[in-house]
Design an enzyme around this catalytic site. Structure first.
Site, PDB file in Angstrom:
ATOM      1  N   GLU A  55       9.358 -19.412  -3.994  1.00  0.00           N
ATOM      2  CA  GLU A  55      10.744 -19.114  -4.284  1.00  0.00           C
ATOM      3  C   GLU A  55      11.176 -19.956  -5.529  1.00  0.00           C
ATOM      4  OE1 GLU A  55      14.679 -17.397  -2.046  1.00  0.00           O
ATOM      5  OE2 GLU A  55      13.158 -18.649  -1.075  1.00  0.00           O
TER       6      GLU A  55
ATOM      7  N   ARG B 207       6.543 -12.234   6.308  1.00  0.00           N
ATOM      8  CA  ARG B 207       6.357 -12.011   4.774  1.00  0.00           C
ATOM      9  C   ARG B 207       4.936 -11.880   4.401  1.00  0.00           C
ATOM     10  NH1 ARG B 207       5.520 -14.805  -0.127  1.00  0.00           N
ATOM     11  NH2 ARG B 207       6.935 -14.260  -1.805  1.00  0.00           N
TER      12      ARG B 207
ATOM     13  N   CYS C 275      17.070 -18.920   8.428  1.00  0.00           N
ATOM     14  CA  CYS C 275      17.683 -18.060   7.419  1.00  0.00           C
ATOM     15  C   CYS C 275      17.694 -16.750   7.778  1.00  0.00           C
ATOM     16  CB  CYS C 275      16.641 -18.495   6.276  1.00  0.00           C
ATOM     17  SG  CYS C 275      17.341 -17.332   4.846  1.00  0.00           S
TER      18      CYS C 275
ATOM     19  N   ARG D  71       2.295 -14.143   6.789  1.00  0.00           N
ATOM     20  CA  ARG D  71       2.845 -15.129   7.382  1.00  0.00           C
ATOM     21  C   ARG D  71       4.302 -14.707   8.571  1.00  0.00           C
ATOM     22  NH1 ARG D  71       8.559 -15.495   6.997  1.00  0.00           N
ATOM     23  NH2 ARG D  71       9.102 -16.073   4.562  1.00  0.00           N
TER      24      ARG D  71
ATOM     25  N   ARG E 219       5.573 -21.654  11.308  1.00  0.00           N
ATOM     26  CA  ARG E 219       5.172 -20.627  10.341  1.00  0.00           C
ATOM     27  C   ARG E 219       3.512 -20.488  10.510  1.00  0.00           C
ATOM     28  NH1 ARG E 219       8.513 -19.986   5.698  1.00  0.00           N
ATOM     29  NH2 ARG E 219      10.612 -19.597   6.573  1.00  0.00           N
TER      30      ARG E 219
ATOM     31  N   GLU F  50      10.671 -24.914   7.725  1.00  0.00           N
ATOM     32  CA  GLU F  50      12.200 -24.227   7.637  1.00  0.00           C
ATOM     33  C   GLU F  50      12.182 -23.660   9.141  1.00  0.00           C
ATOM     34  OE1 GLU F  50      14.072 -20.170   5.717  1.00  0.00           O
ATOM     35  OE2 GLU F  50      12.712 -21.496   4.501  1.00  0.00           O
TER      36      GLU F  50
ATOM     37  N   ARG G 293       8.178 -13.244  -6.928  1.00  0.00           N
ATOM     38  CA  ARG G 293       8.190 -14.761  -7.251  1.00  0.00           C
ATOM     39  C   ARG G 293       7.041 -15.177  -8.287  1.00  0.00           C
ATOM     40  NH1 ARG G 293       8.805 -16.978  -1.080  1.00  0.00           N
ATOM     41  NH2 ARG G 293      10.803 -15.682  -0.377  1.00  0.00           N
TER      42      ARG G 293
ATOM     43  N   THR H 107      17.362 -13.943   6.132  1.00  0.00           N
ATOM     44  CA  THR H 107      16.456 -13.046   5.595  1.00  0.00           C
ATOM     45  C   THR H 107      15.304 -12.914   6.120  1.00  0.00           C
ATOM     46  OG1 THR H 107      15.499 -15.077   4.259  1.00  0.00           O
ATOM     47  CG2 THR H 107      17.531 -14.048   3.333  1.00  0.00           C
TER      48      THR H 107
END
Length: 346
Positions: free
Chosen positions: A301, A267, A258, A113, A216, A212, A296, A260
């Site tokens: 997460e 990811r 975020c 993603r 996505r 988020e 994970r 990260t």
């Protein structure tokens, strides 16, 4: 917060926020505000309220990364190992390594993603209800113009049948509003308004809208054909990019709420059986970390592995291309598969 506003962190707090937010930095940032009305207190709220956070900051808009750079740049540098510059996108397949036979046997499913946000709008923590609705409408229009092999149906969350919603969540195709870190960051405000799921007819391609990040974009399927999953994702990103203007930064690549996820915002992950390595989870995490991978549980997460099955993903996002990050993941999971074979045989 203490009397002068400097946040208090517990002795067990090990977040990047707690390490890099000094009193000097706080004094420099505490009265600043972006054009979206996003403040330093907003930036750090999730990490102050949820001190188990590993990072602890969420940006509210593109300006956040420059205005609050005395805090965000050290956080970005420590997490990614660099703070840019980020290279041009590269979804090429030509130089990807082959997946080992052992790794292929252990992989249950593959998912890749990317996160994207629209230029001209705040990020999720600072967006208004009206802006969120406009973002949804623009994304819905772009989704109607996908190529034939990616076409599907958009499901608005407020109108979704509860039985369908529960089924999609159970199959990891839909997001929830139960993440306390996102709740503290303000990312779940006005739930479930202007949120939705686009799902292709074969369920191999999907887009989460206004979770988020505003998009996505997801490609997934059973088994370990990483290349096929990656190519489908690339097709989707290219198609949507031709109809939507995505938010980018000259140094940080794709911008996300975020830090990260900066850079590729990609990811790539596999659900993988590692029953031998599961005997010592602490050692598994250390080994994966040394390989530049994250481990994970299969429920995302902050979840734990079950039955020796783990979610293994790339950690590298900023300063690398999409193809390079995927190649790194393929090499890493091949190494984990070999170590798992050795652990199972001993």
């Amino acid at each position: 917060m203490e009397e002068k506003g400097f946040p208090a962190f517990g002795t067990g707090c090990a977040s990047l926020l707690s390490r890099h937010l000094t009193r000097r930095v706080w004094e420099e940032l505490k009265d600043l505000e972006t054009g979206s009305g996003y403040t330093a207190a907003d930036l750090i709220r999730s990490g102050v309220e949820q001190q188990e956070s590993s990072v602890g900051v969420y940006a509210g808009d593109a300006e956040s990364y420059d205005l609050f750079s005395p805090l965000l740049t050290p956080v970005v540098r420590e997490y990614h190992g660099n703070a840019g510059p980020h290279p041009a996108p590269d979804y090429s397949l030509a130089h990807l390594p082959e997946l080992s036979v052992s790794a292929a046997r252990k992989i249950i499913s593959t998912r890749v993603r990317v996160g994207r946000n629209l230029a001209g709008f705040p990020l999720g923590p600072a967006i208004s209800p009206g802006q969120r609705r406009e973002v949804e409408e623009r994304i819905k229009a772009a989704l109607t113009r996908l190529p034939e092999h990616l076409q599907g149906t958009y499901h608005p969350l407020p109108e979704m049948d509860p039985a369908l919603r529960d089924d999609l969540i159970e199959r990891h195709l839909l997001f929830k509003n139960e993440d306390r870190f996102l709740l503290s960051a303000g990312l779940m405000r006005d739930w479930p308004e202007a949120r939705g799921l686009f799902l292709s007819h074969d369920e191999a391609f999907s887009v989460w809208v206004n979770e988020e990040d505003q998009l996505r974009i997801i490609s997934l399927q059973k088994g370990g054909d990483v290349t096929e999953v990656f190519k489908r994702l690339a097709d989707g990103v290219a198609a949507l990019s031709s109809h939507l203007d995505f938010l980018t930064h000259p140094r940080l690549g794709s911008l996300t709420s975020c830090p990260t996820n900066l850079g590729t915002a990609m990811r790539a992950s596999v659900h993988m059986k590692l029953k031998g390595l599961a005997e010592d989870e602490e050692a598994l995490h250390k080994t994966a970390n040394a390989l530049g991978l994250q481990v994970r549980g299969i429920h995302g997460e902050h979840s734990e592995g079950r039955g020796g099955i783990y979610d293994i993903s790339n950690r590298m996002r900023l300063g690398v291309t999409e193809a390079a990050a995927l190649g790194h993941l393929i090499d890493g999971i091949a190494r984990l598969a070999l170590l798992d074979d050795e652990a199972s045989a001993s």
